[in-house]
Design a protein around this motif. Structure first.
Motif, short mmCIF file in Angstrom:
data_model
loop_
_atom_site.label_atom_id
_atom_site.label_comp_id
_atom_site.label_asym_id
_atom_site.label_seq_id
_atom_site.Cartn_x
_atom_site.Cartn_y
_atom_site.Cartn_z
N LEU B 116 0.88 -1.16 0.00
CA LEU B 116 0.00 0.00 0.00
C LEU B 116 0.92 1.22 0.00
CD1 LEU B 116 -3.05 0.29 0.11
CD2 LEU B 116 -2.91 0.47 2.58
N MET B 117 0.85 2.00 -1.09
CA MET B 117 1.77 3.13 -1.16
C MET B 117 1.45 4.16 -0.07
SD MET B 117 0.19 4.51 -4.70
CE MET B 117 0.41 6.27 -4.69
N PRO B 118 2.46 4.97 0.33
CA PRO B 118 2.26 5.85 1.49
C PRO B 118 1.03 6.74 1.42
CG PRO B 118 4.56 5.81 0.88
CD PRO B 118 3.85 5.03 -0.18
N ALA B 119 0.70 7.26 0.20
CA ALA B 119 -0.45 8.18 0.11
C ALA B 119 -1.75 7.51 0.53
CB ALA B 119 -0.57 8.73 -1.30
N LEU B 120 -1.82 6.16 0.35
CA LEU B 120 -3.06 5.46 0.69
C LEU B 120 -3.10 5.02 2.15
CD1 LEU B 120 -3.67 3.22 -2.47
CD2 LEU B 120 -4.64 5.44 -1.94
N GLN B 121 -1.97 5.19 2.87
CA GLN B 121 -1.97 4.79 4.27
C GLN B 121 -2.57 5.91 5.12
OE1 GLN B 121 2.15 3.99 5.05
NE2 GLN B 121 2.28 2.46 3.44
N SER B 122 -3.88 5.96 5.11
CA SER B 122 -4.57 7.04 5.83
C SER B 122 -5.85 6.50 6.42
CB SER B 122 -4.89 8.17 4.85
OG SER B 122 -5.90 9.00 5.37
#
Lengths: 297, 260
Positions: B116-122
């Protein structure tokens, strides 16, 4: 279709939309594309006052002027949404690359902007209408929240855009940085001193990035050194500046000792948020009560 | 749980949905129809949950994963409509549409890695997508109503039919609003811009305005059912372009942060 006497209906609304688009074309030719930068404070505050005054004026005169009565009715809502929808569809179907001319830069295209202003004026009129009826019936609450929320969001997002400041600050490990670059490449003093202690990049076994993090110490106006970790989705805020992790030395990859931050200051943001939360509450209530149907009319 | 076992869960769900639909057609067996149909939904959801656990992240990242939720919510929306308005055909249509997306997933499962790329880790990621998929499911049911009214009712639709359609749109619209605004709040947290006219955002706005047009047209011209239903079909096309169609639009592909 007279401005004062004959009632304005759906069809006249679509004619009005057509006239607006033609007027937009003329403006585009005569005045050039919309220059949003000109709206910077105090121009946006003046425009806000004028726009609200117009809506109140129109609302007050809706008993006398047929055009104003129409402007706050569903007979204006339908064509204004349809025209705005059409303009946005053109935007969605054309690549937004400014070099490609008018349609490549829809947000500065007058017909697009005029349709949005028209729709926003209708939303504002309807919001006032529902607000007035609020004292008589609590059932008006969802409609007030939906319309007022959308009005506040659209108006503040658009007028506020020129006051938003976005800067890029390049940090090197072990060094302290105080200046940042504007979009045009010029630099300014930010009033912040940011020291990068460590930039970390972790990857999955496949090589895909997993985590980016910058350990920083920020010294603001107060003179106090504030340590923090800035990650994607985890910005840091000092003196009204929101600091986002923006980029790094992509060639060096995990070995990068450079971290680029984006510094954002948007004084209108709290108002946009207020509008967004009104819309969220309105949507929640609409889900429960549904929208008003007048099948019997 | 791996993607390989999807076919077994999917087959069990579809069989249960078909039995439920048949019971609904048979009439007078509402409780039985809803129990069997609901069991099918539970089986399908257990696969989603198992994927969630084994992937160690919500299965929401790839097209295939969002289709999983779409099938699920189509079935859920069908059941809600059936329980409230008692259309005996709605379960069959829900089954049919959910099955179409199951088949697409079987033919074209697409990647399902743990990454999961960092931008989607939310924390916004799961609510943003789940709320959108629920809204797509409910609006899918509204589209079925529109087709039913246009093709089979041909002007003989009851006010009950129209009320059902309006209620589905109101619910779908509410969730569309949640999805769009959650996205704006997330974007603000991720890169400081709540709205950037990214092509996915532009089509989200188009879809949102198309349903807004339906709602206001229903208020402005309550008796013109025909035009209203055509607006609903147009809105559904916009929704499909927003969801997956923009991947095929040359105008959008180059610049979107939402390509997946």
């Amino acid at each position: 279709m007279s401005l004062f006497s004959k009632p304005w209906k759906l069809t006249s609304g679509f004619i009005f939309g057509g006239v607006l688009v033609v007027a937009g074309f003329l403006l585009q030719i005569l005045a050039g594309p919309v220059r949003w930068g000109l709206l910077a404070s105090p121009v946006n505050l003046i425009l806000l006052a004028v726009f609200i005054a117009f809506i109140i004026f129109a609302y007050a005169l809706k008993g006398k002027v047929a055009f104003f009565a129409w402007l706050g009715s569903s007979a204006a809502a339908v064509p204004s949404i349809a025209c705005t929808l059409l303009m946005t569809m053109i935007m969605g179907l054309t690549a937004q690359i400014p070099e490609r001319g008018w349609l490549g830069n829809m947000i500065t295209f007058w017909p697009f902007v005029l349709c949005y202003i028209w729709m926003t004026a209708v939303v504002g009129m309807v919001a006032v209408n529902h607000l007035r009826r609020l004292s008589r019936s609590w059932k008006e609450i969802p409609a007030v929240l939906n319309h007022l929320g959308l009005f506040v969001t659209l108006v503040c997002a658009t007028l506020g855009s020129a006051d938003k400041r976005e800067l890029e600050m390049m940090l090197k490990e072990g060094e302290t940085q105080t200046v940042a670059a504007r979009e045009d490449g010029t630099t300014i003093q930010t009033g912040l001193a940011v020291r990068l202690d460590d930039f970390t990049m972790e990857t999955y076994p496949s090589g895909m990035p997993k985590r980016f993090a910058s350990d920083v110490v920020v010294t603001g106006k107060s003179g106090k050194a504030i340590p923090g970790v800035i990650e994607v989705n985890k910005p840091m805020e000092v003196d009204g500046w929101k600091m986002y992790l923006y980029s790094y030395d992509e060639e060096a990859g995990t070995e990068s000792t450079i971290s680029i931050l984006q510094l954002v200051k948007d004084p209108w943001l709290p108002f946009v948020y207020a509008g967004i939360f009104m819309m969220l509450a309105g949507a929640f209530l609409m889900m429960i009560v549904g929208f008003k149907k007048e099948e019997t009319k | 749980m791996s993607w390989d076992s999807f076919i077994w869960f999917a087959a069990a769900s579809v069989i249960l949905w078909i039995i439920g639909s048949v019971l609904a057609w048979a009439g007078g067996k509402r409780t039985a129809a809803m129990s069997v149909y609901g069991l099918g939904i539970a089986v399908f959801f257990s696969f989603i949950l198992a994927m969630w656990i084994s992937l160690e992240r919500p299965p929401l990242r790839t097209m295939g994963e969002t289709r999983l939720w779409y099938s699920f919510f189509l079935a859920v929306a069908g059941m809600i409509v059936y329980s409230r308005w008692k259309y005996k055909w709605i379960l069959s249509f829900g089954t049919l549409m959910a099955t179409v997306f199951i088949v697409v997933n079987l033919m074209k499962p697409e990647i399902h890695s743990k990454a999961l790329m960092p931008a989607l880790q939310s924390p916004w990621f799961a609510p943003h997508v789940i709320v959108y998929m629920f809204s797509y499911g409910v609006l899918g049911a509204a589209t079925i109503m529109a087709l039913y009214i246009l093709i089979f009712k041909k002007g003989k639709e009851t006010s009950e039919d129209m009320a059902t359609t309006d209620n589905l749109v109101a619910t779908g619209m509410a969730f569309l609003t949640f999805g769009m605004l959650f996205g704006a709040l997330w974007a603000q947290e991720a890169w400081g811009t709540y709205w950037g006219w990214d092509s996915k955002e532009t089509w989200a706005a188009i879809t949102w305005m198309a349903y807004l047009l339906y709602i206001h047209f229903r208020i402005a011209r309550p008796k013109d059912h025909q035009t209203a239903m055509w607006i609903l079909l147009l809105a559904f096309i916009c929704l499909q372009i927003c969801w997956w169609g923009i991947n095929y639009l040359p105008s959008a592909h180059a610049t979107s942060v939402h390509v997946y």
